[in-house]
Motif scaffolding. Structure first.
Motif, PDB file in Angstrom:
ATOM      1  N   ALA A   1       0.829  -1.208   0.000  1.00 30.88           N
ATOM      2  CA  ALA A   1       0.000   0.000   0.000  1.00 30.88           C
ATOM      3  C   ALA A   1       0.864   1.259   0.000  1.00 30.88           C
ATOM      4  O   ALA A   1       0.567   2.235  -0.705  1.00 30.88           O
ATOM      5  N   LEU A   2       1.957   1.243   0.756  1.00 27.59           N
ATOM      6  CA  LEU A   2       2.865   2.397   0.783  1.00 27.59           C
ATOM      7  C   LEU A   2       3.438   2.678  -0.595  1.00 27.59           C
ATOM      8  O   LEU A   2       3.480   3.840  -1.035  1.00 27.59           O
ATOM      9  N   PHE A   3       3.868   1.648  -1.301  1.00 22.18           N
ATOM     10  CA  PHE A   3       4.433   1.846  -2.645  1.00 22.18           C
ATOM     11  C   PHE A   3       3.392   2.466  -3.582  1.00 22.18           C
ATOM     12  O   PHE A   3       3.716   3.334  -4.397  1.00 22.18           O
ATOM     13  N   ILE A   4       2.148   2.023  -3.455  1.00 25.38           N
ATOM     14  CA  ILE A   4       1.078   2.570  -4.299  1.00 25.38           C
ATOM     15  C   ILE A   4       0.833   4.041  -3.949  1.00 25.38           C
ATOM     16  O   ILE A   4       0.640   4.878  -4.836  1.00 25.38           O
ATOM     17  N   TYR A   5       0.858   4.365  -2.657  1.00 29.31           N
ATOM     18  CA  TYR A   5       0.671   5.761  -2.243  1.00 29.31           C
ATOM     19  C   TYR A   5       1.779   6.654  -2.799  1.00 29.31           C
ATOM     20  O   TYR A   5       1.520   7.797  -3.203  1.00 29.31           O
ATOM     21  N   VAL A   6       3.002   6.159  -2.792  1.00 27.33           N
ATOM     22  CA  VAL A   6       4.117   6.942  -3.329  1.00 27.33           C
ATOM     23  C   VAL A   6       3.895   7.227  -4.820  1.00 27.33           C
ATOM     24  O   VAL A   6       4.121   8.343  -5.298  1.00 27.33           O
ATOM     25  N   ILE A   7       3.438   6.215  -5.550  1.00 27.13           N
ATOM     26  CA  ILE A   7       3.150   6.405  -6.982  1.00 27.13           C
ATOM     27  C   ILE A   7       2.086   7.486  -7.168  1.00 27.13           C
ATOM     28  O   ILE A   7       2.242   8.412  -7.980  1.00 27.13           O
ATOM     29  N   LEU A   8       1.006   7.393  -6.411  1.00 26.96           N
ATOM     30  CA  LEU A   8      -0.081   8.368  -6.535  1.00 26.96           C
ATOM     31  C   LEU A   8       0.392   9.782  -6.229  1.00 26.96           C
ATOM     32  O   LEU A   8       0.100  10.730  -6.965  1.00 26.96           O
ATOM     33  N   ALA A   9       1.132   9.929  -5.133  1.00 23.68           N
ATOM     34  CA  ALA A   9       1.611  11.256  -4.748  1.00 23.68           C
ATOM     35  C   ALA A   9       2.573  11.817  -5.783  1.00 23.68           C
ATOM     36  O   ALA A   9       2.486  12.992  -6.157  1.00 23.68           O
ATOM     37  N   ALA A  10       3.488  10.991  -6.266  1.00 23.34           N
ATOM     38  CA  ALA A  10       4.480  11.462  -7.236  1.00 23.34           C
ATOM     39  C   ALA A  10       3.824  11.874  -8.548  1.00 23.34           C
ATOM     40  O   ALA A  10       4.211  12.879  -9.158  1.00 23.34           O
TER      41      ALA A  10
END
Length: 344
Positions: free
Chosen positions: A52-61
Motif C-alpha cells: 500500500a505504501l508503494f502505491i501511495y508513493v506512486i499516486l503522490a508522485a
C-alpha cells in the motif's frame, strides 16, 4: 550524472549534485535492495501494508508531477485510477494473465489519456480541475453500464485465485516496488531533462515559456499522459491487492483527495516532498485509519493547517531551514560569501 559545477562569473558557480544528494542516491539504492528482500522475513500483514505504501508513493508522485511541476491542478485523477482497475478486470476476463493485465491496462489507460488531452489541455486553472472531475464522473457511469461489472455491485479479479495467497501477495509486492522505482526514476529523469525545464517554465509563466519557443501543449501532454499511466498502474495494483472491483470505490474523488493531501503535506513542487507526504499519510492511516469519519476530518484539518502555516510543506521547510536537497531536479546558483540560491 555528475555535479557540474560550472563557473559563470567570478564568485558564482552553478551545481546540481551535492555531497548530500550523492549519499541520498546511494541510500535509495540500498533501500530498494532491502525492500526487495523484505518478503523473506516479513509477515503477510507487513507485506500488504508496504505494498500500500508503494502505491501511495506512486499516486503522490504522479499528482505532484502534474500539479506541482506542471501547474495542472486536477480533482479528477481518480478517473485513471478507476480505469486502470477496470481494464485489468476486462483483460483478465478475456483470458490474459492477471499479472500481465495490470500493466496492459495501464498502457490502455495511458493511450486513452492521449486523445483526452487534446481538449482537456485547452482548459486552464479551475476549468481544467473541474473538467477532469466531470470526465471522471462520466467515465464512472459508463463503466457501470458494463454487464461484466454489474453496476455498483462490482466483480472480482477471480483469475488471481489460481495462485496461492502467499505467492500472490509476494508477487504483487514486488510488482508494486518495481513499478514505484521505475516510475520515480522515469519522472526524475524527465524533470532533469530539457523537457523538465520546459515543464517548470510553463508552470511559472506559460506566456513567457511560449515566447522562448517552448511547445506548451506538447509538453503538457507528455506530463498528462505520464501521470495518467502512473495512476492507472496504481489503480491496477490496488485491485490486485483487494481483488474486488466496485466502481464507486475506484472512481471516488477520495483518491484524488488523498493525492492532494500527500503532496500538500510533503511539499508541492518538490520531488522529495511527494515521497515524504506519502510516507506520512501511510503512517497516519496505519494508526488512525480505523477512526472512520474522524480520520477523514483529521486529514482535512491537517491539510488546511499546512496550507496556512507551511505552504511549502514539510520538505519545503526542511529545504529552507537546512539547505538540504537530496534528489535535485534543478540547478543551484552559489554566490561566494552568500547563502545558496536554489533554481528548481
Amino acid at each position: 550524472m555528475t555535479t557540474i559545477p560550472q563557473s559563470i562569473a567570478h564568485g558564482i558557480t552553478i551545481e546540481r549534485w551535492t555531497r548530500a544528494s550523492r549519499l541520498a542516491l546511494g541510500g535509495v539504492a540500498i533501500a530498494l535492495v532491502l525492500f526487495a528482500i523484505a518478503p523473506l522475513t516479513l509477515g503477510a500483514g507487513a507485506i500488504d501494508r508496504l505494498t500500500a505504501l508503494f502505491i501511495y508513493v506512486i499516486l503522490a508522485a504522479m499528482w505532484n508531477a502534474l500539479a506541482g511541476f506542471g501547474g495542472l491542478v486536477s480533482v479528477g485523477q481518480q478517473v485513471f485510477f478507476g480505469l486502470g482497475a477496470y481494464f485489468t478486470i476486462r483483460l483478465a476476463d478475456a483470458g490474459l494473465n492477471p499479472f500481465l493485465s495490470l500493466f496492459a491496462a495501464a498502457l490502455i489507460t495511458g493511450a486513452i489519456s492521449l486523445p483526452l488531452s487534446l481538449f482537456m489541455l485547452r482548459l486552464k486553472g479551475g476549468e481544467f480541475a473541474i473538467g477532469m472531475w466531470v470526465i471522471s464522473a462520466l467515465t464512472h457511469m459508463l463503466v457501470n453500464l458494463d454487464r461484466l461489472i454489474q453496476g455498483e455491485t462490482g466483480t472480482s479479479l477471480i483469475s488471481l485465485n489460481v495462485y496461492d495467497s502467499g505467492t500472490r501477495r509476494v508477487v504483487i509486492y514486488w510488482l508494486a516496488l518495481a513499478s514505484m522505482a521505475a516510475l520515480l526514476g522515469l519522472l526524475f529523469t524527465l524533470l532533469r531533462s530539457r523537457a523538465g525545464a520546459a515543464i517548470q517554465a510553463i508552470r511559472d509563466n506559460e506566456d513567457a515559456a511560449t515566447s522562448l519557443g517552448v511547445r506548451v501543449i506538447a509538453t503538457k501532454r507528455l506530463l498528462f499522459v505520464l501521470a495518467a499511466f502512473g495512476i492507472a498502474v496504481a489503480g491496477a495494483l490496488w485491485l490486485a491487492t483487494a481483488t474486488t472491483f466496485q466502481p464507486k470505490t475506484y472512481f471516488s474523488v477520495q483518491w484524488t483527495a488523498y493525492m492532494i493531501f500527500m503532496v500538500l503535506v510533503g511539499g508541492i513542487g518538490k520531488f522529495e516532498g511527494a515521497i515524504l507526504g506519502a510516507v506520512l499519510f501511510f503512517v497516519i492511516e496505519t494508526f488512525f485509519g480505523a477512526m472512520g469519519v474522524w480520520y477523514l476530518i483529521g486529514l482535512g484539518a491537517t491539510a488546511v493547517l499546512f496550507s496556512l502555516f507551511l505552504p511549502h510543506g514539510l520538505w519545503g521547510e526542511i529545504e529552507r531551514r537546512f539547505d538540504l536537497r537530496l534528489l535535485p531536479v534543478g540547478y543551484r546558483v552559489k554566490f561566494s560569501g552568500t547563502p545558496d540560491t536554489p533554481r528548481n
